[in-house]
Design a protein around this motif. Structure first.
Motif, PDB file in Angstrom:
ATOM      1  N   GLY A 194       0.805  -1.228   0.000  1.00 48.65           N
ATOM      2  CA  GLY A 194       0.000   0.000   0.000  1.00 48.65           C
ATOM      3  C   GLY A 194       0.830   1.267   0.000  1.00 48.65           C
ATOM      4  N   SER A 195       0.277   2.318   0.608  1.00 49.45           N
ATOM      5  CA  SER A 195       0.873   3.658   0.501  1.00 49.45           C
ATOM      6  C   SER A 195       2.228   3.810   1.194  1.00 49.45           C
ATOM      7  N   GLY A 196       2.496   2.969   2.173  1.00 53.90           N
ATOM      8  CA  GLY A 196       3.741   3.133   2.935  1.00 53.90           C
ATOM      9  C   GLY A 196       3.646   4.304   3.902  1.00 53.90           C
ATOM     10  N   ILE A 197       4.605   4.383   4.826  1.00 57.12           N
ATOM     11  CA  ILE A 197       4.558   5.422   5.867  1.00 57.12           C
ATOM     12  C   ILE A 197       5.884   6.192   5.865  1.00 57.12           C
ATOM     13  N   PRO A 198       5.828   7.528   5.757  1.00 59.44           N
ATOM     14  CA  PRO A 198       7.070   8.310   5.775  1.00 59.44           C
ATOM     15  C   PRO A 198       7.867   8.061   7.057  1.00 59.44           C
ATOM     16  N   LYS A 199       9.185   7.967   6.898  1.00 55.24           N
ATOM     17  CA  LYS A 199      10.113   7.626   7.993  1.00 55.24           C
ATOM     18  C   LYS A 199       9.877   8.416   9.273  1.00 55.24           C
ATOM     19  N   GLN A 200       9.659   9.719   9.133  1.00 55.22           N
ATOM     20  CA  GLN A 200       9.578  10.562  10.340  1.00 55.22           C
ATOM     21  C   GLN A 200       8.380  10.215  11.226  1.00 55.22           C
ATOM     22  N   HIS A 201       7.391   9.520  10.670  1.00 56.01           N
ATOM     23  CA  HIS A 201       6.206   9.184  11.465  1.00 56.01           C
ATOM     24  C   HIS A 201       6.340   7.854  12.201  1.00 56.01           C
ATOM     25  N   PRO A 203       8.386   6.495  14.429  1.00 60.63           N
ATOM     26  CA  PRO A 203       8.518   6.409  15.883  1.00 60.63           C
ATOM     27  C   PRO A 203       7.223   6.719  16.648  1.00 60.63           C
ATOM     28  N   ARG A 204       6.308   7.459  16.058  1.00 58.22           N
ATOM     29  CA  ARG A 204       5.093   7.856  16.788  1.00 58.22           C
ATOM     30  C   ARG A 204       3.864   7.027  16.419  1.00 58.22           C
ATOM     31  N   LEU A 205       4.050   6.105  15.507  1.00 53.25           N
ATOM     32  CA  LEU A 205       2.938   5.349  14.932  1.00 53.25           C
ATOM     33  C   LEU A 205       2.040   4.649  15.957  1.00 53.25           C
ATOM     34  N   PHE A 206       2.662   4.180  17.049  1.00 54.45           N
ATOM     35  CA  PHE A 206       1.910   3.380  18.023  1.00 54.45           C
ATOM     36  C   PHE A 206       1.300   4.234  19.140  1.00 54.45           C
ATOM     37  N   GLU A 207       1.468   5.562  19.047  1.00 59.77           N
ATOM     38  CA  GLU A 207       0.835   6.427  20.044  1.00 59.77           C
ATOM     39  C   GLU A 207      -0.662   6.483  19.787  1.00 59.77           C
ATOM     40  N   ARG A 208      -1.420   6.568  20.875  1.00 56.89           N
ATOM     41  CA  ARG A 208      -2.867   6.621  20.645  1.00 56.89           C
ATOM     42  C   ARG A 208      -3.254   7.945  19.977  1.00 56.89           C
ATOM     43  N   PHE A 209      -4.210   7.875  19.114  1.00 57.19           N
ATOM     44  CA  PHE A 209      -4.762   8.992  18.333  1.00 57.19           C
ATOM     45  C   PHE A 209      -3.791   9.524  17.276  1.00 57.19           C
ATOM     46  N   TYR A 242       7.187  -5.013  15.457  1.00 57.31           N
ATOM     47  CA  TYR A 242       8.127  -4.258  14.610  1.00 57.31           C
ATOM     48  C   TYR A 242       7.390  -3.707  13.404  1.00 57.31           C
ATOM     49  N   VAL A 243       7.933  -2.612  12.875  1.00 58.84           N
ATOM     50  CA  VAL A 243       7.354  -2.089  11.634  1.00 58.84           C
ATOM     51  C   VAL A 243       8.466  -1.655  10.693  1.00 58.84           C
ATOM     52  N   GLU A 244       8.278  -1.988   9.431  1.00 62.49           N
ATOM     53  CA  GLU A 244       9.177  -1.502   8.383  1.00 62.49           C
ATOM     54  C   GLU A 244       8.284  -0.979   7.286  1.00 62.49           C
TER      55      GLU A 244
END
Ligand code: ADP
Length: 265
Positions: A194-201, A203-209, A242-244
């Protein structure tokens, strides 16, 4: 002389006392901030679907009710909005329990391959609507028994699959694999193109909201709680996630589980 000693002791004691209180006050402040932040986010999340539902109801009351087709259409949309509210409230309930450590795990031995296939079946329609194929990387996989909370692991797999569908492209594929890691661990991977996630995001991906593209994610109708629920559940099991990801290529979320030699009854 004894007075100075006493004074010194007293001063020290007062300082110690004040220090203790300061720490307590700091903790209270952080807690209060956390609470305010949480409530702010909650009301924000609830506002959009509530206004949407209210909009449909007002349109119905405004006359749309008299037209059979419009009535059907707006009632269906209002119902979808309520459905979304229910999902958000359920997620909020779960995240609150997970965050205060109030949720007990019910561990059992079960076949994780079967659980994945079950979850595929539940999400088949949703995936088909976006023309996304859910595939298992083995054609005839053997059972793999793990020791974990079955229902919660299903929620993890489901949240990851739902995300891969939401953020996937039409005609995309989500692949799930189960591999042996070390002697008593397996790793489950959910890989999408799919779209993939920009690197800078990342570290915060698993924060709520937390959401990557506020507007884009919002149109997908999530609560921003899915991944934080996933992380809590995995960590409650003492496991790791883990996420890549690479923009334009896709994402891979993987997590470990404890393998068990014992077969479920
Ligand atoms: P949401 O309810 O917004 O989907 P999540 O906690 O499940 O909340 O995910 C947080 C954010 O991470 C999403 O808003 C999205 O931007 C991003 N994200 C999650 N999974 C994927 C994925 N498979 N592909 C691309 N982006 C993803």
């Amino acid at each position: 002389k004894p007075v100075t000693t006493d004074m010194k002791t007293l001063t020290e004691e007062i300082e110690k006392f004040a220090e203790g209180k300061k720490i307590e006050i700091d903790t209270l402040k952080i807690r209060e901030e956390y609470r305010r932040d949480f409530l702010g986010n909650v009301s924000h999340e609830l506002k959009t679907p509530l206004f949407t539902v209210q909009g449909y109801i007002l349109t119905l009351l405004d006359g749309a009710m008299n037209d059979k087709k419009l009535r059907q259409k707006y009632l269906q949309r209002a119902s979808k909005g309520v459905e979304r509210l229910i999902y958000i409230v359920k997620d909020l309930d779960l995240i609150t329990k997970l965050e205060v450590g109030d949720l007990k795990l019910t561990r059992e031995d079960f076949d994780v391959i079967e659980l994945i296939q079950n979850t595929f079946d539940l999400l088949e329609m949703k995936a088909a609507q976006k023309q996304i194929a859910l595939v298992f990387d083995m054609e005839y996989p053997n059972p793999v028994y793990v020791n974990a909370d079955r229902e919660k692991v299903q929620q993890v797999i489901s949240n990851l699959l739902v995300n891969s569908i939401k953020y996937g492209h039409a005609n995309g594929t989500t692949e799930v694999s189960v591999e042996n890691l070390i002697k008593n661990k397996v790793i489950i991977r959910v890989t999408d193109n799919g779209s993939g996630i920009p690197k800078q995001h990342i570290p915060r991906l698993f924060e709520r909201f937390y959401r990557v593209d506020q507007s884009g994610s919002r149109s997908e109708g999530g609560s921003g709680l899915g991944l934080s629920i996933v992380k809590h559940i995995i960590e409650a099991h003492g496991e790791k996630i883990y996420v890549e990801s690479e923009v334009g290529v896709g994402s891979e979320f993987s997590f470990t589980l404890e393998k068990t030699a014992k077969r479920a009854e």
